[in-house]
Design a protein around this motif. Sequence first.
Motif, PDB file in Angstrom:
ATOM      1  N   GLY A  21       0.816  -1.211   0.000  1.00 47.03           N
ATOM      2  CA  GLY A  21       0.000   0.000   0.000  1.00 47.03           C
ATOM      3  C   GLY A  21       0.850   1.261   0.000  1.00 47.03           C
ATOM      4  N   GLU A  22       1.916   1.243   0.781  1.00 46.56           N
ATOM      5  CA  GLU A  22       2.830   2.389   0.817  1.00 46.56           C
ATOM      6  C   GLU A  22       3.551   2.543  -0.518  1.00 46.56           C
ATOM      7  OE1 GLU A  22       3.867   2.257   5.596  1.00 46.56           O
ATOM      8  OE2 GLU A  22       5.050   1.051   4.191  1.00 46.56           O
ATOM      9  N   TYR A  79      14.072  18.713  -2.646  1.00 41.68           N
ATOM     10  CA  TYR A  79      12.676  18.855  -2.247  1.00 41.68           C
ATOM     11  C   TYR A  79      12.242  17.700  -1.368  1.00 41.68           C
ATOM     12  CZ  TYR A  79      12.166  21.962  -6.335  1.00 41.68           C
ATOM     13  OH  TYR A  79      12.286  22.965  -7.259  1.00 41.68           O
ATOM     14  N   THR A  80      11.156  17.930  -0.638  1.00 41.26           N
ATOM     15  CA  THR A  80      10.404  16.844  -0.014  1.00 41.26           C
ATOM     16  C   THR A  80       8.992  16.923  -0.570  1.00 41.26           C
ATOM     17  OG1 THR A  80       9.722  18.180   1.885  1.00 41.26           O
ATOM     18  CG2 THR A  80      11.724  16.864   2.141  1.00 41.26           C
ATOM     19  N   TYR A  81       8.419  15.770  -0.827  1.00 40.76           N
ATOM     20  CA  TYR A  81       7.029  15.683  -1.290  1.00 40.76           C
ATOM     21  C   TYR A  81       6.333  14.716  -0.354  1.00 40.76           C
ATOM     22  CZ  TYR A  81       2.983  15.070  -4.313  1.00 40.76           C
ATOM     23  OH  TYR A  81       1.710  15.044  -4.819  1.00 40.76           O
ATOM     24  N   THR A  82       5.335  15.217   0.384  1.00 44.38           N
ATOM     25  CA  THR A  82       4.628  14.406   1.371  1.00 44.38           C
ATOM     26  C   THR A  82       3.195  14.206   0.920  1.00 44.38           C
ATOM     27  OG1 THR A  82       6.034  15.268   3.125  1.00 44.38           O
ATOM     28  CG2 THR A  82       3.963  14.254   3.802  1.00 44.38           C
ATOM     29  N   ALA A 141      -3.578  10.354   9.212  1.00 43.24           N
ATOM     30  CA  ALA A 141      -2.579  11.335   9.633  1.00 43.24           C
ATOM     31  C   ALA A 141      -1.190  10.884   9.194  1.00 43.24           C
ATOM     32  CB  ALA A 141      -2.610  11.516  11.144  1.00 43.24           C
ATOM     33  N   GLU A 142      -1.048   9.603   8.849  1.00 42.59           N
ATOM     34  CA  GLU A 142       0.244   9.095   8.400  1.00 42.59           C
ATOM     35  C   GLU A 142       0.453   9.404   6.926  1.00 42.59           C
ATOM     36  OE1 GLU A 142       1.682   5.409  10.914  1.00 42.59           O
ATOM     37  OE2 GLU A 142      -0.037   4.934   9.636  1.00 42.59           O
ATOM     38  N   ALA A 143       1.713   9.533   6.557  1.00 36.95           N
ATOM     39  CA  ALA A 143       2.039   9.889   5.183  1.00 36.95           C
ATOM     40  C   ALA A 143       3.340   9.227   4.760  1.00 36.95           C
ATOM     41  CB  ALA A 143       2.165  11.404   5.051  1.00 36.95           C
ATOM     42  N   PRO A 199       4.870   9.900  10.447  1.00 33.02           N
ATOM     43  CA  PRO A 199       3.780   9.550  11.341  1.00 33.02           C
ATOM     44  C   PRO A 199       2.676  10.604  11.451  1.00 33.02           C
ATOM     45  CG  PRO A 199       5.718  10.061  12.605  1.00 33.02           C
ATOM     46  CD  PRO A 199       6.122  10.067  11.163  1.00 33.02           C
ATOM     47  N   GLN A 200       2.986  11.843  11.145  1.00 29.56           N
ATOM     48  CA  GLN A 200       1.968  12.885  11.264  1.00 29.56           C
ATOM     49  C   GLN A 200       2.216  13.952  10.204  1.00 29.56           C
ATOM     50  OE1 GLN A 200       1.841  14.665  15.104  1.00 29.56           O
ATOM     51  NE2 GLN A 200       0.044  15.866  14.647  1.00 29.56           N
ATOM     52  N   VAL A 201       1.182  14.245   9.430  1.00 31.85           N
ATOM     53  CA  VAL A 201       1.263  15.274   8.416  1.00 31.85           C
ATOM     54  C   VAL A 201       0.781  16.582   9.028  1.00 31.85           C
ATOM     55  CG1 VAL A 201       0.442  16.021   6.156  1.00 31.85           C
ATOM     56  CG2 VAL A 201       0.833  13.602   6.614  1.00 31.85           C
ATOM     57  N   VAL A 202       1.557  17.643   8.896  1.00 32.97           N
ATOM     58  CA  VAL A 202       1.216  18.918   9.495  1.00 32.97           C
ATOM     59  C   VAL A 202       0.481  19.824   8.516  1.00 32.97           C
ATOM     60  CG1 VAL A 202       2.161  20.962  10.665  1.00 32.97           C
ATOM     61  CG2 VAL A 202       3.200  18.740  11.025  1.00 32.97           C
ATOM     62  N   ASP A 203       0.659  19.595   7.215  1.00 33.28           N
ATOM     63  CA  ASP A 203       0.059  20.479   6.186  1.00 33.28           C
ATOM     64  C   ASP A 203      -1.413  20.607   6.315  1.00 33.28           C
ATOM     65  OD1 ASP A 203       2.505  19.421   3.847  1.00 33.28           O
ATOM     66  OD2 ASP A 203       2.440  21.223   5.043  1.00 33.28           O
TER      67      ASP A 203
END
Length: 93
Positions: free
Chosen positions: A22-23, A54-57, A65-67, A89-93
């Motif tokens: 899945g990931e 760059y980072t792409y989340t 909440a996981e990414a 573990p947690q997306v802040v966007d």
Amino acid sequence: MKEVPLEEAELARKAFGSLTEGEREVVRDALAVICREPGAGREIPGWRPPSVEYTYTTPLARDSAEAITVVYTHTPGMGVTVVYYFRDPQVVD
């Protein structure tokens, strides 16, 4: 729109192998976006031109909440190099 060439660093290939199926699907979708638009990620300041890092989340699921975060560099005219993938573990966007 033309897609840019993409390659994976050895560390990224190893990290991809540790992801669940899945990931991995989320990573494949993220890479498709990055290939179409290398500037889609969030720029990491301080990188030496002409390359940009760059980072792409992207969330694992719509209500999660996981990414997964993809760390990559883009050099205009040369393509994208994926440096690493990791579970966030947690997306802040």
